[in-house]
Enzyme design. Sequence first.
Site, PDB file in Angstrom:
ATOM      1  CB  ALA A 274      10.010  55.744   1.468  1.00  0.00           C
ATOM      2  CD  GLU A 308      12.449  53.839  -0.370  1.00  0.00           C
ATOM      3  OE1 GLU A 308      12.881  53.941  -1.380  1.00  0.00           O
ATOM      4  OE2 GLU A 308      11.397  53.141  -0.169  1.00  0.00           O
TER       5      GLU A 308
END
Length: 859
Positions: A274, A308
């Site tokens: 990600a 994230e």
Amino acid sequence: MPGENLSRDEARERAELLSVEGYDVSLDLRSAVGDAPDGPRTFRSLTTIRFRSARPGASTFADLIAPSVTSVTLNGRALDPAEVFDGSRIALDGLAEDNVLVVDAQCAYSRTGEGMHRFVDPEDGEVYLYTQYEPADSRRVFAGFEQPDLKARFVFEAQAPEGWTVWSNGAGGQEADGVWRFAPTEPISTYITCVVAGPYHYVTDSYTRTFDDGHKLEIPLGAMCRKGLARHFDADDVFLVTKQGLDFFHENFDFPYPFGKYDQAFVPEYNLGAMENPGLVTFREEYIYRGKVTQAAYERRANVILHEMAHMWFGDLVTMVWWDDLWLKESFADFMGSFSQAEATRFTNSWVTFANNRKAWAYRADQLPSTHPITADIRDLEDAKLNFDGITYAKGASVLKQLVAYVGRDAFLEGARRYFKRHAFGNTRLGDLLSVLEEVSGRDMATWSQSWLQTAGVNSLTPVATYDAGDRLTELAVVQEAAETHPELRPHRVAVGLYRNEAGALVRYARAEVDVEGPRTVVTELAGAERPDLILVNDDDLTYCKIRFDEGSLATLRAHLGDIGDPLARALCWSALWNLTRDALMPARDFVALVLAHAGRESDIGVLQMLHSWAQSAVVHYAAPGWREEGGRLLAEGALHELRLAEPGSQHQLTWARFFAATATTGADFQLLEGLLAGSAKIDGLDVDQELRWALLEPLAAHGIVDESAIDAELARDDTASGKRHQVRCLAARPSQAVKAQAWAQVVESDALSNALAEATISGFNQPSQRALTAPYAPKYFEVIERVWAERSIQIGMDIVKGLFPGLQDDEATLAATDEWLTAHEDAAPALRRLVLEARDDLARTLRGQACDAAAAAV
């Protein structure tokens, strides 16, 4: 590739000269659809940059990688693109104090996952776009100053094909003239800007939080994927974890989320797990599960979501000056991902996964010749690309976990809060963090930093016990050792646990925490304790080290490892035993025997999956060649035994089914796999869904049981992007000289394959059962890698150099050939040499492991 590099010195000089006020970026993406042109498919990129120069009259450069530049204008003065643009840089001279640069270029769509990636869905022909930049690929989409410390506000707009939706970091939408326009961002670095465009399936939700002062924060939430995956998309669970994470970080960081909306895009052919683009996080679409998966898969996805999200503060709000301090964001995000997961979600055992999985990555990386301090020496962008590794992520996170034990949780979090407020929307170095930690803890962070952040290598901790006539401990010492290449002994805060067998279970009956310093530390608190069956150094996983055992403890583990009730303690023992195997201190066959004896009782599904991976690796790499076939047969027999015993329909049953497919070796094994595919064989409760079908088919292809027609028939059942990747892997796995030649040519001699299909081809090419078949490619590898590195992008170059290294040709001849290449290519790109050195080290470790295993057989 070298012409696209940027050195730290160049970046430092440019940062001293420039400050950037803002970007206006206009993209015309209508060219993404329609017939393919004769040359590269391109899109128009029009960029306006407003910036200041500290020295009027000075010269600098902007970064841009594009097939062509239409025009360049600096302060109203037209510059000739033929003179100022060299393919990766735009020369700028005669700067004023205040400057406006306008660049009109034709940029190329990517098939490598770098820049503006273009994907055509084979299922319905739809086109999808997304950007991926880290560390320095925004220059493939718009002109800019590509370094993290030249932050600016960005305003994006885009034209797109009819029926598409476009997203960027800021909120926005399509206006009356058909152009998509987005709100200005906060000051951010170029590498975390983002654009996603296409006919994505999009789901919305919202997050609301009221603070103590009555202020209400509302964050629009969105999640998207390809239309073809919509029926599999469990957006509700994505939003659940997202909200839990936002709650946790707001409660602990005392700095409201600063980037407005929070979209999460699951995109195809993604190179990474990600990317933390503020307001528009991108993920690999494999986190949308097309079939039945275990809870470990959902835990992994949740960890990535939270990792994230932590970056919104560590990395986006406050960003490192240069890639030397990459750890300032990645180590923290890795740590906070597990920390928040354990405290805010249903995955309360995340520290078990961290100990068993993430730290294994760190231990491997920290014993390679390329190991480096957590604060690394990053000379240029190629160095930066390679430093997204187990040191920067998992070792750094492990060290932060120890730091929390060292300064205390409250002090650590208060330090983070001050760090955010002091450096919001700015850039920092190591000293900036250490100073706030010293403020809040009163500890000498310089000494701690020197030992843990600025030196490389992993220590080993071994218990040494003596007993009196009554079987009580007279002394328990912890002996600390270090490798000769990295002799640093460090301060460790550890827990030492004593375990004994009680009614068939190994339980802890005594525990002491101690500061280990120097080569030998006595644990005085445990003197007089009854003789333990097991001494576990680093119980509760407080520090970063390799755990060793005394002989009595090792004997206990051989007989009773599965009797340890605590899942973290059990995972730590498994990890330690695997490190012994990799270090050629335990024969591979002994590790396999431990797995066969105790893995069936492992309750933590993530740990079980790691044990399967390690056991396979033990047989493929570390077992003596003469025992390899026997070891493989034992694993397959054990897997089938546990598969039949597993609870019908359980995640353990699914895990053992996949392991059986991966280890199948005999005619009877393959017959069962064929029967499961055809439906003529049944295992009660086992749902053979499409993803499992591909897992059953690949070993059949690799062993020549099925041919191309069977693989194509499976693709016809699953004519999707995922199915295409599986098909390509299975085709390349077939045991044929012609197949291997074709796979090699597709990856090495052509760039026609996308990143995802190149990766699948490489994976299929390398089959442990086909060593003789791929042996001719060992010398070819050394002939081509320098050319490949020069001609391909960094990402594809890395994939080829790592993926096609002839590690399965595990003999002294391959080791010698590797050494010959390194000797003859001392001037090769440092990043390329690093990859070859790492592969060489893995091969040397393989040979030491095989020698250890062979010696055990000879006894």
